[in-house]
Motif scaffolding. Structure first.
Motif, PDB file in Angstrom:
ATOM      1  N   ALA A 116       0.833  -1.200   0.000  1.00 53.93           N
ATOM      2  CA  ALA A 116       0.000   0.000   0.000  1.00 53.93           C
ATOM      3  C   ALA A 116       0.871   1.254   0.000  1.00 53.93           C
ATOM      4  O   ALA A 116       0.608   2.207  -0.748  1.00 53.93           O
ATOM      5  CB  ALA A 116      -0.938  -0.001   1.199  1.00 53.93           C
ATOM      6  N   GLY A 117       1.903   1.255   0.833  1.00 50.68           N
ATOM      7  CA  GLY A 117       2.802   2.406   0.889  1.00 50.68           C
ATOM      8  C   GLY A 117       3.553   2.603  -0.405  1.00 50.68           C
ATOM      9  O   GLY A 117       3.672   3.726  -0.911  1.00 50.68           O
ATOM     10  N   TRP A 118       4.081   1.523  -0.968  1.00 50.54           N
ATOM     11  CA  TRP A 118       4.829   1.624  -2.214  1.00 50.54           C
ATOM     12  C   TRP A 118       3.922   2.103  -3.349  1.00 50.54           C
ATOM     13  O   TRP A 118       4.328   2.912  -4.180  1.00 50.54           O
ATOM     14  CB  TRP A 118       5.475   0.287  -2.564  1.00 50.54           C
ATOM     15  N   GLY A 119       2.687   1.625  -3.357  1.00 52.59           N
ATOM     16  CA  GLY A 119       1.733   2.081  -4.364  1.00 52.59           C
ATOM     17  C   GLY A 119       1.477   3.576  -4.266  1.00 52.59           C
ATOM     18  O   GLY A 119       1.337   4.258  -5.284  1.00 52.59           O
ATOM     19  N   LYS A 120       1.418   4.088  -3.053  1.00 55.65           N
ATOM     20  CA  LYS A 120       1.207   5.520  -2.859  1.00 55.65           C
ATOM     21  C   LYS A 120       2.453   6.323  -3.257  1.00 55.65           C
ATOM     22  O   LYS A 120       2.350   7.389  -3.854  1.00 55.65           O
ATOM     23  CB  LYS A 120       0.818   5.814  -1.410  1.00 55.65           C
ATOM     24  N   ILE A 121       3.623   5.806  -2.919  1.00 54.55           N
ATOM     25  CA  ILE A 121       4.871   6.509  -3.244  1.00 54.55           C
ATOM     26  C   ILE A 121       5.059   6.594  -4.761  1.00 54.55           C
ATOM     27  O   ILE A 121       5.416   7.644  -5.286  1.00 54.55           O
ATOM     28  CB  ILE A 121       6.080   5.815  -2.575  1.00 54.55           C
ATOM     29  N   THR A 122       4.810   5.506  -5.453  1.00 51.26           N
ATOM     30  CA  THR A 122       5.034   5.474  -6.899  1.00 51.26           C
ATOM     31  C   THR A 122       3.831   5.952  -7.700  1.00 51.26           C
ATOM     32  O   THR A 122       3.959   6.234  -8.891  1.00 51.26           O
ATOM     33  CB  THR A 122       5.409   4.051  -7.369  1.00 51.26           C
ATOM     34  N   GLY A 123       2.675   6.063  -7.041  1.00 56.26           N
ATOM     35  CA  GLY A 123       1.461   6.407  -7.776  1.00 56.26           C
ATOM     36  C   GLY A 123       1.004   7.838  -7.646  1.00 56.26           C
ATOM     37  O   GLY A 123      -0.081   8.189  -8.097  1.00 56.26           O
ATOM     38  N   GLY A 124       1.783   8.686  -7.012  1.00 57.91           N
ATOM     39  CA  GLY A 124       1.416  10.091  -6.902  1.00 57.91           C
ATOM     40  C   GLY A 124       0.277  10.354  -5.925  1.00 57.91           C
ATOM     41  O   GLY A 124      -0.621  11.142  -6.214  1.00 57.91           O
ATOM     42  N   PHE A 125       0.287   9.704  -4.810  1.00 52.83           N
ATOM     43  CA  PHE A 125      -0.744   9.883  -3.781  1.00 52.83           C
ATOM     44  C   PHE A 125      -0.740  11.305  -3.239  1.00 52.83           C
ATOM     45  O   PHE A 125       0.309  11.903  -3.043  1.00 52.83           O
ATOM     46  CB  PHE A 125      -0.492   8.881  -2.638  1.00 52.83           C
ATOM     47  N   ASP A 126      -1.939  11.839  -3.025  1.00 59.66           N
ATOM     48  CA  ASP A 126      -2.100  13.152  -2.399  1.00 59.66           C
ATOM     49  C   ASP A 126      -3.180  13.017  -1.335  1.00 59.66           C
ATOM     50  O   ASP A 126      -4.345  12.759  -1.660  1.00 59.66           O
ATOM     51  CB  ASP A 126      -2.496  14.194  -3.442  1.00 59.66           C
ATOM     52  N   ALA A 127      -2.807  13.187  -0.082  1.00 58.19           N
ATOM     53  CA  ALA A 127      -3.751  13.024   1.026  1.00 58.19           C
ATOM     54  C   ALA A 127      -4.844  14.086   1.019  1.00 58.19           C
ATOM     55  O   ALA A 127      -5.908  13.877   1.603  1.00 58.19           O
ATOM     56  CB  ALA A 127      -3.008  13.049   2.360  1.00 58.19           C
TER      57      ALA A 127
END
Length: 170
Positions: A30-41
């Protein structure tokens, strides 16, 4: 009796290691997906605030107030904390290093997601994490905690004759 079994039994430690690695994998991916996927809280936080209205709000008012007053203005910080927090919790659980601290940080994130109106697998992860937290040291017995915790105890107490209390030989 059940708590003692969780905390001392080697067979249970193997089962806890499986749970720990499963949870770690979930957090890490989940964390890696957010890091590589351009997550914005920011978008997530705004969505959670929006769920605090209507006849049957999914988000309670006190949590929406926190999100609006603290989290939304600090969305950049929360983006960073969520992405890297998930990744690091996952790695720590997989390796079994600082297991209890990692599990505690994971369960805090799970509750924050639940409070924000996201059900997903958070309930399941909270339940499994509770076993790890109650088991204490035994949850990391088959991981790096087996070496790190005694080393740290020795360093903290700085006693030449200090020996950690041995675990039962169950």
């Amino acid at each position: 009796m059940f708590i003692q079994l969780l905390r001392e039994n080697k067979g249970v430690a193997i089962f806890l290691a499986v749970i720990r690695v499963y949870l770690g994998y979930q957090w890490m991916t989940a964390g890696w997906g957010k890091i590589t996927g351009g997550f914005d809280a920011g978008g997530f936080i705004q969505g959670a605030i929006g769920k605090a209205t209507g006849d049957h709000p999914a988000v309670q008012g006190w949590w929406a107030t926190f999100l609006e007053a603290v989290a939304l203005p600090g969305a950049d910080l929360f983006t960073y904390l969520v992405m890297w927090g998930e990744l690091l919790v996952g790695i720590a659980l997989i390796l079994g290093v600082f297991t209890n601290f990692a599990a505690l940080m994971g369960i805090i994130m799970n509750f924050a997601f639940l409070f924000s109106g996201t059900v997903s697998t958070n309930g399941q992860m909270i339940l499994l994490t509770l076993f790890i937290l109650v088991a204490g040291y035994n949850a990391g017995r088959f991981g790096l905690d087996r070496y790190v915790i005694p080393f740290m105890r020795k360093k903290i107490y700085k006693e030449k004759e200090f020996t950690p209390t041995p675990l039962h030989a169950n």
